[in-house]
Design an enzyme around this catalytic site. Structure first.
Site, PDB file in Angstrom:
ATOM      1  N   CYS A  19       0.810  -1.214   0.000  1.00  0.00           N
ATOM      2  CA  CYS A  19       0.000   0.000   0.000  1.00  0.00           C
ATOM      3  C   CYS A  19       0.847   1.268   0.000  1.00  0.00           C
ATOM      4  O   CYS A  19       0.466   2.274  -0.611  1.00  0.00           O
ATOM      5  CB  CYS A  19      -0.964   0.021   1.178  1.00  0.00           C
ATOM      6  SG  CYS A  19      -0.195  -0.201   2.794  1.00  0.00           S
ATOM      7  N   HIS A  73      -1.639   0.440   7.308  1.00  0.00           N
ATOM      8  CA  HIS A  73      -2.256   0.754   6.023  1.00  0.00           C
ATOM      9  C   HIS A  73      -1.869   2.186   5.653  1.00  0.00           C
ATOM     10  O   HIS A  73      -1.486   2.982   6.533  1.00  0.00           O
ATOM     11  CB  HIS A  73      -3.778   0.611   6.100  1.00  0.00           C
ATOM     12  CG  HIS A  73      -4.447   0.672   4.754  1.00  0.00           C
ATOM     13  ND1 HIS A  73      -4.013  -0.060   3.679  1.00  0.00           N
ATOM     14  CD2 HIS A  73      -5.508   1.414   4.302  1.00  0.00           C
ATOM     15  CE1 HIS A  73      -4.787   0.202   2.626  1.00  0.00           C
ATOM     16  NE2 HIS A  73      -5.693   1.093   2.986  1.00  0.00           N
ATOM     17  N   ASP A  92      -8.102   5.695  -1.402  1.00  0.00           N
ATOM     18  CA  ASP A  92      -7.674   4.418  -0.842  1.00  0.00           C
ATOM     19  C   ASP A  92      -7.920   3.340  -1.881  1.00  0.00           C
ATOM     20  O   ASP A  92      -9.059   2.942  -2.133  1.00  0.00           O
ATOM     21  CB  ASP A  92      -8.441   4.112   0.450  1.00  0.00           C
ATOM     22  CG  ASP A  92      -8.009   2.795   1.094  1.00  0.00           C
ATOM     23  OD1 ASP A  92      -7.110   2.121   0.536  1.00  0.00           O
ATOM     24  OD2 ASP A  92      -8.553   2.442   2.156  1.00  0.00           O
TER      25      ASP A  92
END
Length: 217
Positions: A19, A73, A92
């Site tokens: 990520c 994250h 996201d």
């Protein structure tokens, strides 16, 4: 190209379990495509000292509510600093919510601060100004190898990200955070600090929206 609630997520590079690199490339693409200026973007790392943070509406989840427990994250928050009444947005690539989502809806539906959590699951947010992140961030992906040197998840095909100063790995500095290190209160000094500190500032989940509301042109 204008940012909207229906931007095409497939146009952005995405490698599962990477990520931080996905957001790095997302920031670069948003700027290159003329969607936004880099100065309006903020990279937000979410984790805690236990490396257990719940998020809802995540694509990797196998549950109907999309909840998953990440070790950390990374998302991107867009703040149009020159537009007083603009809506803050969250990008996201791992979320099933609108792409992008409004910050308010992402917090309400994806983070759910009203959901009572045990202390070990309390989330901390490291907010880093995108121009600083793009300049200083580096990852040689060592964190994705097991003790025998095998990949725990297939890496991206492109070369690892190296910082402008030649640093090859500092991801650990971005994801190391503790609830005891968050700001006691959100004020002018803490907001100004995000534009100068390489590792940004740490806020608690109750301070996230307030922090961005305090950022002005």
């Amino acid at each position: 190209m204008m940012a909207s609630a229906s931007s095409d997520v497939s146009q952005f590079h995405h490698t599962p379990s990477y990520c931080e690199e996905n957001v790095y490339l997302l920031c670069k693409k948003l700027c290159a495509d003329g969607v936004v200026d880099a100065s309006d973007l903020f990279v937000v790392f979410i984790s805690n000292e236990h490396k257990h943070i719940p998020l809802w509406h995540q694509k990797a989840s196998h549950r109907a509510d999309g909840i998953i427990l990440w070790d950390y994250h990374v998302i991107c928050v867009q703040k149009k600093r020159k537009q007083a009444k603009s809506v803050d947005l969250v990008w996201d690539l791992d979320s099933t919510l609108s792409f992008p989502s409004t910050l308010a809806s992402y917090v309400s539906d994806g983070i759910r601060p009203s959901f009572e959590l045990f202390s070990e699951f309390q989330r901390v947010f490291r907010i880093v100004h995108a121009p600083l992140f793009l300049r200083y961030f580096a990852s040689d992906r060592r964190h994705m190898k097991d003790s025998e040197g095998n990949w725990m998840s297939p890496p991206p095909e492109y070369k690892p990200i190296v910082a402008q100063d030649g640093t090859v790995h500092n991801l650990n500095q971005f994801i190391e955070m503790s609830t005891k290190d968050v700001l006691e209160d959100v004020g002018e000094d803490s907001v100004n600090a995000v534009f100068t500190k390489q590792l940004g500032v740490l806020v608690g989940e109750s301070q996230l929206e307030q922090f961005f509301s305090c950022i002005s042109s």
